[in-house]
Design an enzyme around this catalytic site. Structure first.
Site, PDB file in Angstrom:
ATOM      1  N   ASP A 196     -49.872  75.977  17.055  1.00  0.00           N
ATOM      2  CA  ASP A 196     -49.885  75.993  15.576  1.00  0.00           C
ATOM      3  C   ASP A 196     -49.926  74.564  15.021  1.00  0.00           C
ATOM      4  O   ASP A 196     -49.223  73.686  15.528  1.00  0.00           O
ATOM      5  CB  ASP A 196     -48.611  76.626  15.011  1.00  0.00           C
ATOM      6  CG  ASP A 196     -48.318  78.026  15.531  1.00  0.00           C
ATOM      7  OD1 ASP A 196     -48.639  78.322  16.688  1.00  0.00           O
ATOM      8  OD2 ASP A 196     -47.731  78.806  14.765  1.00  0.00           O
ATOM      9  N   ASP A 217     -54.125  78.205  17.444  1.00  0.00           N
ATOM     10  CA  ASP A 217     -53.282  79.199  16.775  1.00  0.00           C
ATOM     11  C   ASP A 217     -53.384  78.904  15.277  1.00  0.00           C
ATOM     12  O   ASP A 217     -54.318  78.213  14.866  1.00  0.00           O
ATOM     13  CB  ASP A 217     -51.831  79.151  17.302  1.00  0.00           C
ATOM     14  CG  ASP A 217     -51.117  80.484  17.113  1.00  0.00           C
ATOM     15  OD1 ASP A 217     -51.206  81.059  16.007  1.00  0.00           O
ATOM     16  OD2 ASP A 217     -50.465  80.970  18.059  1.00  0.00           O
ATOM     17  N   ASP A 218     -52.428  79.373  14.473  1.00  0.00           N
ATOM     18  CA  ASP A 218     -52.543  79.144  13.037  1.00  0.00           C
ATOM     19  C   ASP A 218     -52.705  77.663  12.713  1.00  0.00           C
ATOM     20  O   ASP A 218     -51.993  76.818  13.263  1.00  0.00           O
ATOM     21  CB  ASP A 218     -51.289  79.670  12.318  1.00  0.00           C
ATOM     22  CG  ASP A 218     -51.159  81.178  12.427  1.00  0.00           C
ATOM     23  OD1 ASP A 218     -52.132  81.881  12.122  1.00  0.00           O
ATOM     24  OD2 ASP A 218     -50.074  81.653  12.829  1.00  0.00           O
ATOM     25  N   HIS A 239     -56.431  80.130  14.359  1.00  0.00           N
ATOM     26  CA  HIS A 239     -56.286  81.491  13.842  1.00  0.00           C
ATOM     27  C   HIS A 239     -56.336  81.574  12.327  1.00  0.00           C
ATOM     28  O   HIS A 239     -56.144  82.644  11.773  1.00  0.00           O
ATOM     29  CB  HIS A 239     -54.974  82.112  14.352  1.00  0.00           C
ATOM     30  CG  HIS A 239     -54.956  82.332  15.831  1.00  0.00           C
ATOM     31  ND1 HIS A 239     -53.858  82.801  16.503  1.00  0.00           N
ATOM     32  CD2 HIS A 239     -55.909  82.133  16.764  1.00  0.00           C
ATOM     33  CE1 HIS A 239     -54.131  82.887  17.803  1.00  0.00           C
ATOM     34  NE2 HIS A 239     -55.368  82.471  17.985  1.00  0.00           N
ATOM     35  N   ARG A 272     -55.269  84.685   6.051  1.00  0.00           N
ATOM     36  CA  ARG A 272     -54.454  85.728   6.688  1.00  0.00           C
ATOM     37  C   ARG A 272     -53.046  85.813   6.102  1.00  0.00           C
ATOM     38  O   ARG A 272     -52.364  84.817   5.937  1.00  0.00           O
ATOM     39  CB  ARG A 272     -54.347  85.445   8.191  1.00  0.00           C
ATOM     40  CG  ARG A 272     -53.387  86.377   8.909  1.00  0.00           C
ATOM     41  CD  ARG A 272     -53.703  86.541  10.362  1.00  0.00           C
ATOM     42  NE  ARG A 272     -53.240  85.441  11.187  1.00  0.00           N
ATOM     43  CZ  ARG A 272     -53.009  85.559  12.502  1.00  0.00           C
ATOM     44  NH1 ARG A 272     -53.215  86.721  13.114  1.00  0.00           N
ATOM     45  NH2 ARG A 272     -52.595  84.535  13.191  1.00  0.00           N
ATOM     46  N   LYS A 274     -49.620  88.214   6.980  1.00  0.00           N
ATOM     47  CA  LYS A 274     -49.072  89.309   7.782  1.00  0.00           C
ATOM     48  C   LYS A 274     -47.576  89.427   7.564  1.00  0.00           C
ATOM     49  O   LYS A 274     -46.862  88.429   7.503  1.00  0.00           O
ATOM     50  CB  LYS A 274     -49.415  89.141   9.268  1.00  0.00           C
ATOM     51  CG  LYS A 274     -49.168  87.766   9.827  1.00  0.00           C
ATOM     52  CD  LYS A 274     -49.615  87.623  11.281  1.00  0.00           C
ATOM     53  CE  LYS A 274     -49.377  86.204  11.772  1.00  0.00           C
ATOM     54  NZ  LYS A 274     -49.441  86.025  13.208  1.00  0.00           N
TER      55      LYS A 274
END
Ligand SMILES: *[C@@H]1O[C@H](CO)[C@@H](O)[C@H](O)[C@H]1NC(C)=O
Ligand SMILES: *[C@@H]1O[C@H](CO)[C@@H](O)[C@H](O)[C@H]1NC(C)=O
Ligand SMILES: *[C@@H]1O[C@H](CO)[C@@H](O)[C@H](O)[C@H]1NC(C)=O
Length: 378
Positions: A196, A217-218, A239, A272, A274
């Site tokens: 990340d 990743d993010d 991501h 995104r 979540k």
């Protein structure tokens, strides 16, 4: 360790800037010891000395430090107004441990890098494709925790973090500008994982601008906090620009977020959000504006309320409502086997959404969206 008064650094400075060789270690002018107070500049060449003497220095120069394995370069508890400057190459030794490799806290702290510097965490020594899910225990990189007042992190060049790069937590009034995180070497054989860029939690009034993040990743993940801005960023390999996952921690509210004027390329997702299945909390006042997507492999825009242990269940729950969500000028393309937009909301737990200028194309239209609030579409 050499301590010198401020003017001495000004004299040494230019020589350091143009040279790849270590900083000259001329003896300090101790005649001026009486003024070694709030104006003291300390040039450290060892992590232990820097950590031991950090509160005696107004400016801390970290000069080509090789941090030993299993050790945090610990600059927590700095005096108000301390300036930290990375110079040359900072490296860390290999050991399986959870880190962090660098940690800093204090009020009105300014952290920057001299031209040509790098923070090289040598992540390839740990990368095994498993990130924080298994395999080798990997140290987190940079703990920016409890930075307050008007603190700043500017222009750092970070290379190859073993796992997550920046953890921003319990900060207020922090500006992170022009930081580059280049973990692209971890793309080879998919060995880099969970790298990340910026994980933000329990923080207020944080601005991240001009970040360049190449990772797995993010690019950004905001788990909780309020008044957080991410702008002018360039994300690739990862991501996407994420809120979440929200829920299941001690702090589960995200509010007043602006994510703007950024590009996301060669990434699993673009935009995104979540939230965690069965959890409580809230996501409100989130605005994404002027985001350009390209080569997105899974979802261009994905908003889902069904995360459990890091994976979607497919069954949304309503305990972390997503309200007052604005998406404007979200444009670009996803891969042909990707999905343009996916929205999985619980009944009534997504509301007051305003979308305009959303044009994500090139992929499939989802047939699995649920409870799409008015104002949005799949
Ligand atoms: C960040 O980079 C931009 C573009 O080069 C520059 O205008 C800005 O002053 C930089 N910000 C800081 C805080 O150095
Ligand atoms: C989180 O949000 C909920 C619902 O809006 C609120 O009741 C709660 O007090 C908030 N908690 C914190 C820590 O702000
Ligand atoms: C939109 O974002 C891009 C960077 O992706 C930037 O160059 C441009 O200035 C932004 N446009 C506006 C209107 O802010």
């Amino acid at each position: 360790m050499i301590c010198s008064v401020e003017f001495l650094l000004l004299i040494l400075g230019p020589a350091v800037l143009v040279s790849a060789t270590p900083t000259p270690t001329t003896a300090p002018d101790l005649k001026n010891a009486a003024v070694l107070d709030r104006r003291t500049t300390c040039i450290f060449t060892a992590a232990s000395a820097a950590s031991a003497s950090k509160t005696s220095c107004a400016t801390i120069v970290l000069d080509n430090i090789a941090v030993p394995s299993g050790v945090t370069l610990d600059l927590t508890g700095l005096n108000s107004g301390t300036h930290v400057i990375f110079e040359g190459e900072t490296t860390w030794g290999y050991e399986e441990w959870s880190g962090p490799l660098f940690s800093v806290s204090g009020e009105n702290v300014a952290i920057s890098g001299a031209p040509g510097h790098s923070l090289n965490a040598n992540g390839a020594l740990w990368w095994d494709g498993q990130g924080s899910n298994g395999g080798k225990t990997k140290p987190k990189f940079f703990a920016a925790h409890s930075l307050t007042g008007k603190s700043s992190i500017t222009g750092l060049n970070v290379l190859n973090t073993p796992v997550q790069a920046f953890s921003v937590n319990s900060c207020t009034g922090l500006t992170i500008s022009n930081v580059t995180i280049d973990n692209s070497a971890g793309d080879v054989d998919s060995l880099g994982h969970n790298t990340d860029g910026f994980d933000v939690g329990s923080s207020t009034d944080v601005t991240i601008s001009g970040a360049v993040v190449k990772n797995q990743d993010d690019c950004l993940a905001i788990n909780s906090g309020t008044g957080i801005t991410f702008t002018g960023g360039a994300c690739s390999g990862g991501h996407g620009l994420s809120i979440g996952s929200v829920g299941g921690r001690s702090d589960n509210n995200v509010s007043d977020i602006t994510i703007s004027s950024s590009t996301i390329t060669n990434s699993a997702n673009g935009v995104r959000i979540k939230t965690v299945s069965g959890a409580t909390g809230s996501v409100s006042g989130v605005k994404y504006d002027n985001i350009t997507l390209s080569s997105i492999s899974t979802y261009g825009i994905v908003i889902e309320q069904d995360y459990e242990n890091g994976s979607p269940t497919g069954i949304p729950t309503t305990g972390v409502p997503i309200t007052d969500l604005t998406l404007s000028n979200i444009k670009g393309t996803v891969d042909s086997d990707a999905t343009n937009i996916y929205i999985l909301c619980g009944s009534g737990s997504c509301s007051d959404w305003t979308w305009s200028g959303v044009a994500v194309t090139g992929g499939k239209e989802s047939t699995a969206c649920e409870n799409i609030p008015s104002g949005a579409s799949c």
